[in-house]
Design a protein around this motif. Structure first.
Motif, PDB file in Angstrom:
ATOM      1  N   THR A 104       0.821  -1.215   0.000  1.00 13.63           N
ATOM      2  CA  THR A 104       0.000   0.000   0.000  1.00 13.63           C
ATOM      3  C   THR A 104       0.851   1.259   0.000  1.00 13.63           C
ATOM      4  OG1 THR A 104      -0.159  -0.069   2.427  1.00 13.63           O
ATOM      5  CG2 THR A 104      -1.899  -1.147   1.168  1.00 13.63           C
ATOM      6  N   TRP A 105       2.075   1.176   0.521  1.00 15.42           N
ATOM      7  CA  TRP A 105       2.935   2.361   0.559  1.00 15.42           C
ATOM      8  C   TRP A 105       3.481   2.693  -0.819  1.00 15.42           C
ATOM      9  CZ3 TRP A 105       1.957   5.019   4.569  1.00 15.42           C
ATOM     10  CH2 TRP A 105       1.600   4.393   5.752  1.00 15.42           C
ATOM     11  N   ASP A 106       3.430   1.750  -1.749  1.00 11.34           N
ATOM     12  CA  ASP A 106       3.864   2.059  -3.106  1.00 11.34           C
ATOM     13  C   ASP A 106       2.870   2.985  -3.803  1.00 11.34           C
ATOM     14  OD1 ASP A 106       6.045   0.414  -2.751  1.00 11.34           O
ATOM     15  OD2 ASP A 106       5.030  -1.356  -3.542  1.00 11.34           O
ATOM     16  N   GLU A 107       1.665   3.072  -3.304  1.00 13.40           N
ATOM     17  CA  GLU A 107       0.650   3.931  -3.904  1.00 13.40           C
ATOM     18  C   GLU A 107       0.625   5.314  -3.280  1.00 13.40           C
ATOM     19  OE1 GLU A 107      -3.011   1.947  -3.365  1.00 13.40           O
ATOM     20  OE2 GLU A 107      -2.438   0.171  -4.492  1.00 13.40           O
ATOM     21  N   GLY A 108       1.516   5.584  -2.334  1.00 17.07           N
ATOM     22  CA  GLY A 108       1.446   6.849  -1.630  1.00 17.07           C
ATOM     23  C   GLY A 108       0.487   6.760  -0.475  1.00 17.07           C
ATOM     24  N   ALA A 109      -0.121   7.885  -0.123  1.00 13.37           N
ATOM     25  CA  ALA A 109      -1.085   7.924   0.969  1.00 13.37           C
ATOM     26  C   ALA A 109      -2.347   8.635   0.490  1.00 13.37           C
ATOM     27  CB  ALA A 109      -0.485   8.631   2.180  1.00 13.37           C
ATOM     28  N   PRO A 110      -3.096   8.030  -0.450  1.00 18.14           N
ATOM     29  CA  PRO A 110      -4.279   8.702  -0.991  1.00 18.14           C
ATOM     30  C   PRO A 110      -5.366   8.869   0.061  1.00 18.14           C
ATOM     31  CG  PRO A 110      -4.177   6.424  -1.747  1.00 18.14           C
ATOM     32  CD  PRO A 110      -2.890   6.698  -1.038  1.00 18.14           C
ATOM     33  N   VAL A 111      -6.062   9.989  -0.012  1.00 18.64           N
ATOM     34  CA  VAL A 111      -7.110  10.305   0.965  1.00 18.64           C
ATOM     35  C   VAL A 111      -8.392   9.553   0.640  1.00 18.64           C
ATOM     36  CG1 VAL A 111      -8.499  12.169   1.939  1.00 18.64           C
ATOM     37  CG2 VAL A 111      -6.088  12.568   1.397  1.00 18.64           C
ATOM     38  N   GLY A 112      -8.672   9.345  -0.655  1.00 13.55           N
ATOM     39  CA  GLY A 112      -9.931   8.718  -1.056  1.00 13.55           C
ATOM     40  C   GLY A 112     -10.219   7.396  -0.377  1.00 13.55           C
ATOM     41  N   PRO A 113      -9.282   6.427  -0.392  1.00 14.07           N
ATOM     42  CA  PRO A 113      -9.560   5.147   0.278  1.00 14.07           C
ATOM     43  C   PRO A 113      -9.827   5.296   1.762  1.00 14.07           C
ATOM     44  CG  PRO A 113      -7.710   4.913  -1.219  1.00 14.07           C
ATOM     45  CD  PRO A 113      -8.025   6.372  -1.152  1.00 14.07           C
ATOM     46  N   LEU A 114      -9.146   6.213   2.433  1.00 11.53           N
ATOM     47  CA  LEU A 114      -9.393   6.416   3.866  1.00 11.53           C
ATOM     48  C   LEU A 114     -10.788   6.975   4.113  1.00 11.53           C
ATOM     49  CD1 LEU A 114      -5.967   7.850   5.088  1.00 11.53           C
ATOM     50  CD2 LEU A 114      -6.876   5.558   5.425  1.00 11.53           C
ATOM     51  N   VAL A 115     -11.228   7.880   3.243  1.00  3.35           N
ATOM     52  CA  VAL A 115     -12.585   8.426   3.386  1.00  3.35           C
ATOM     53  C   VAL A 115     -13.618   7.323   3.178  1.00  3.35           C
ATOM     54  CG1 VAL A 115     -14.257  10.043   2.412  1.00  3.35           C
ATOM     55  CG2 VAL A 115     -11.875  10.750   2.732  1.00  3.35           C
ATOM     56  N   ARG A 116     -13.376   6.464   2.186  1.00  6.24           N
ATOM     57  CA  ARG A 116     -14.312   5.345   1.956  1.00  6.24           C
ATOM     58  C   ARG A 116     -14.333   4.410   3.163  1.00  6.24           C
ATOM     59  NH1 ARG A 116     -12.180   5.726  -3.351  1.00  6.24           N
ATOM     60  NH2 ARG A 116     -10.669   4.070  -2.959  1.00  6.24           N
ATOM     61  N   ASP A 117     -13.173   4.136   3.750  1.00  6.44           N
ATOM     62  CA  ASP A 117     -13.121   3.295   4.945  1.00  6.44           C
ATOM     63  C   ASP A 117     -13.882   3.945   6.089  1.00  6.44           C
ATOM     64  OD1 ASP A 117     -11.584   1.556   3.532  1.00  6.44           O
ATOM     65  OD2 ASP A 117      -9.696   2.017   4.544  1.00  6.44           O
ATOM     66  N   TRP A 118     -13.763   5.255   6.195  1.00  8.35           N
ATOM     67  CA  TRP A 118     -14.449   5.980   7.268  1.00  8.35           C
ATOM     68  C   TRP A 118     -15.970   5.884   7.102  1.00  8.35           C
ATOM     69  CZ3 TRP A 118     -17.039  10.929   7.644  1.00  8.35           C
ATOM     70  CH2 TRP A 118     -17.170  11.388   8.946  1.00  8.35           C
ATOM     71  N   LEU A 119     -16.448   5.966   5.863  1.00  6.23           N
ATOM     72  CA  LEU A 119     -17.883   5.821   5.616  1.00  6.23           C
ATOM     73  C   LEU A 119     -18.346   4.397   5.944  1.00  6.23           C
ATOM     74  CD1 LEU A 119     -18.206   7.802   2.264  1.00  6.23           C
ATOM     75  CD2 LEU A 119     -18.833   8.561   4.558  1.00  6.23           C
ATOM     76  N   VAL A 120     -17.503   3.407   5.627  1.00  6.52           N
ATOM     77  CA  VAL A 120     -17.818   2.030   6.015  1.00  6.52           C
ATOM     78  C   VAL A 120     -17.876   1.913   7.534  1.00  6.52           C
ATOM     79  CG1 VAL A 120     -16.979  -0.347   5.989  1.00  6.52           C
ATOM     80  CG2 VAL A 120     -16.861   1.033   3.918  1.00  6.52           C
ATOM     81  N   LEU A 121     -16.953   2.595   8.209  1.00  8.56           N
ATOM     82  CA  LEU A 121     -16.950   2.589   9.675  1.00  8.56           C
ATOM     83  C   LEU A 121     -18.258   3.152  10.234  1.00  8.56           C
ATOM     84  CD1 LEU A 121     -15.475   2.401  12.461  1.00  8.56           C
ATOM     85  CD2 LEU A 121     -14.664   4.720  12.032  1.00  8.56           C
ATOM     86  N   LEU A 122     -18.728   4.259   9.669  1.00  9.38           N
ATOM     87  CA  LEU A 122     -19.986   4.842  10.140  1.00  9.38           C
ATOM     88  C   LEU A 122     -21.152   3.871   9.929  1.00  9.38           C
ATOM     89  CD1 LEU A 122     -19.749   8.568   8.941  1.00  9.38           C
ATOM     90  CD2 LEU A 122     -19.069   7.562  11.132  1.00  9.38           C
ATOM     91  N   GLY A 123     -21.164   3.203   8.769  1.00 13.36           N
ATOM     92  CA  GLY A 123     -22.219   2.221   8.522  1.00 13.36           C
ATOM     93  C   GLY A 123     -22.157   1.054   9.489  1.00 13.36           C
ATOM     94  N   ALA A 124     -20.941   0.574   9.781  1.00 10.76           N
ATOM     95  CA  ALA A 124     -20.791  -0.538  10.723  1.00 10.76           C
ATOM     96  C   ALA A 124     -21.224  -0.129  12.124  1.00 10.76           C
ATOM     97  CB  ALA A 124     -19.337  -1.010  10.725  1.00 10.76           C
ATOM     98  N   LEU A 125     -20.893   1.103  12.515  1.00 13.80           N
ATOM     99  CA  LEU A 125     -21.317   1.590  13.835  1.00 13.80           C
ATOM    100  C   LEU A 125     -22.838   1.672  13.925  1.00 13.80           C
ATOM    101  CD1 LEU A 125     -18.723   4.450  14.510  1.00 13.80           C
ATOM    102  CD2 LEU A 125     -18.935   2.280  15.741  1.00 13.80           C
ATOM    103  N   ALA A 126     -23.464   2.135  12.837  1.00 15.41           N
ATOM    104  CA  ALA A 126     -24.931   2.219  12.838  1.00 15.41           C
ATOM    105  C   ALA A 126     -25.559   0.841  12.986  1.00 15.41           C
ATOM    106  CB  ALA A 126     -25.402   2.888  11.540  1.00 15.41           C
ATOM    107  N   VAL A 127     -24.988  -0.158  12.304  1.00 13.67           N
ATOM    108  CA  VAL A 127     -25.509  -1.524  12.410  1.00 13.67           C
ATOM    109  C   VAL A 127     -25.324  -2.065  13.826  1.00 13.67           C
ATOM    110  CG1 VAL A 127     -25.193  -3.897  11.617  1.00 13.67           C
ATOM    111  CG2 VAL A 127     -25.185  -2.026   9.961  1.00 13.67           C
ATOM    112  N   LEU A 128     -24.155  -1.854  14.419  1.00  6.50           N
ATOM    113  CA  LEU A 128     -23.890  -2.351  15.764  1.00  6.50           C
ATOM    114  C   LEU A 128     -24.799  -1.701  16.795  1.00  6.50           C
ATOM    115  CD1 LEU A 128     -19.989  -2.587  15.820  1.00  6.50           C
ATOM    116  CD2 LEU A 128     -21.638  -4.463  15.745  1.00  6.50           C
TER     117      LEU A 128
END
Length: 448
Positions: free
Chosen positions: A42-66
């Motif tokens: 993953t470090w070969d791709e740099g540190a893109p913000v987009g994937p982290l934002v998508r993970d964060w949205l998944v986190l919010l959805g998982a929290l809502a389900v829990l």
């Protein structure tokens, strides 16, 4: 993640903020593991913000389900807002770690040892491509060459493999695995060619995987961002689906809106600076404050580009006399100590303040905030077919050329950077280039 979440949840009066922050963090780690965010590549791709934002949205959805499953009900908007600082801190930390990784790699540390397999010219091409940059984590330690071709890159040849259409599919697999063991290779790169059939490559993968070595196949496509590549299959064939560069749709509309809004805001905010610079240019030497020059934009369209004048009035006439001492190896004309540049002009060029009037070009749609350098008509007249592709997008006020060394770069490096941007640009990448521009302007390297 846990510290900013605990502080934010505590500040809004949520009960047991530390426990909730720990639970959120544990879930965040699981989301990252599921998405492969902690893998070394993953470090070969740099540190893109987009994937982290998508993970964060998944986190919010998982929290809502829990919360729904546990009977706690929906989270209030304040609780969701309290998680935003955690995302920001995560992005900043990942950016900082990526810069550290790059610094370590530039010192030739933390690299993965690679054995390259292919014909001699393909091996040289792979080694040359890797040697041009230091933002990757690979070092070639040996090669297994198909046929009797000469390897010119200086890489040690660990084995010679038979070439030819009638070669047995499993012939040469054992020597490759032995070479990988001997060199303690972390990875094996295979440069595909006419002598590497699918069945032969398959048997080679068996030999390497049985010995614990990873195999990567190089399809020969260069300078394609990973987000544009999708792997699919049909009838047992592995296919690379490469998405075309963004030329229309929402990304281009977002870029255009950013260009117009950004240039307008900057013009209004920097109006006092414009007045001071105009006064300095007027007092430094006779002639107009603004220098107008024809440049070539998208699809070969000419437009008038404006800059603060940094040269004497008859500078264009003297350019022909100085052509013999041009210090640039390509189509551009560059001199470190150009006698046509005024004292104030040297300061403006060093600080890149002479480029500010191009904000008007951006506002009028001639240019973009980020893009390739706008070329002169006489430069374009000498372009080949590859170089003409630089004109597929609008030229930019800043770009990869400006943040990577500017005039210190060779013509080949300049074209490579521009083509990388033309084919792979994105709105998020534009924001990154604009942020890097501030550092490049303060550094002043290559500006003359």
């Amino acid at each position: 993640m846990v510290l900013p979440a605990a502080v934010a949840l505590s500040s809004i009066g949520v009960g047991r903020p530390v426990h909730q922050a720990v639970a959120v963090t544990a879930l965040w780690v699981l989301v990252g593991l599921a998405a492969g965010r902690y893998a070394p590549w993953t470090w070969d791709e740099g540190a893109p913000v987009g994937p982290l934002v998508r993970d964060w949205l998944v986190l919010l959805g998982a929290l809502a389900v829990l919360r729904a499953v546990s009977g706690l009900g929906e989270a209030s908007p304040a609780v969701l807002a309290a998680l935003c600082p955690s995302l920001a801190v995560t992005v900043l930390c990942r950016k900082a770690i990526h810069r550290h990784v790059l610094a370590v790699r530039r010192r030739a540390r933390s690299l993965r040892r690679v054995l390259v397999i292919g014909e001699a010219d393909a091996v040289d091409a792979v080694v040359g491509q890797l040697a041009e940059r230091t933002d990757h984590g690979y070092v070639v330690v040996g090669a297994c060459v198909l046929g009797e071709g000469e390897v010119l890159s200086g890489v040690p040849v660990s084995a010679r493999l038979p070439a030819g259409a009638r070669t047995a599919s499993d012939e040469g697999a054992a020597p490759v695995a032995d070479a990988a063991d001997l060199l303690d290779a972390d990875l094996v790169f295979v440069a595909t060619g006419r002598h590497l059939s699918g069945d032969r490559l398959r048997r080679l993968s068996w030999a390497l995987h049985d010995r614990g070595h990873r195999l990567m196949v190089l399809p020969g496509v260069v300078e394609v961002a990973r987000r544009r590549v999708r792997i699919t299959s049909a009838a047992g064939l592995t296919l690379l689906d490469i998405a075309p560069p963004a030329r229309r749709g929402l990304p281009t509309l977002l870029k255009a809106a950013t260009d117009r809004a950004g240039s307008l805001v900057l013009l209004l905010a920097l109006a006092p600076v414009f007045a001071l610079l105009a006064l300095a240019v007027r007092m430094s030497s006779p002639g107009p404050v603004i220098y107008r020059q024809d440049r070539v934009g998208r699809n070969g369209t000419r437009f008038p580009m404006w800059k603060f004048r940094t040269i004497i009035v008859d500078a264009d006439r003297l350019k022909g006399e100085l052509a013999a001492v041009n210090e640039h190896d390509g189509h551009m004309f560059k001199l470190r100590r150009d006698p046509r540049v005024t004292p104030v002009g040297r300061f403006l060029r060093r600080s890149s303040l002479d480029e500010l009037p191009q904000l008007v070009n951006v506002l009028l749609g001639h240019m973009s905030l980020v893009g390739p350098r706008p070329p002169l008509p006489e430069e374009v007249a000498r372009y080949d077919q590859v170089e003409m592709r630089r004109l597929s997008v609008k030229p930019g006020l800043t770009g990869l050329w400006q943040v990577s060394g500017r005039s210190d770069l060779s013509w080949h490096e300049t074209v490579s950077l521009d083509l990388r941007y033309v084919d792979n640009w994105s709105w998020a990448w534009d924001l990154t280039v604009m942020a890097r521009t501030v550092r490049a302007v303060l550094d002043g390297r290559g500006a003359y």
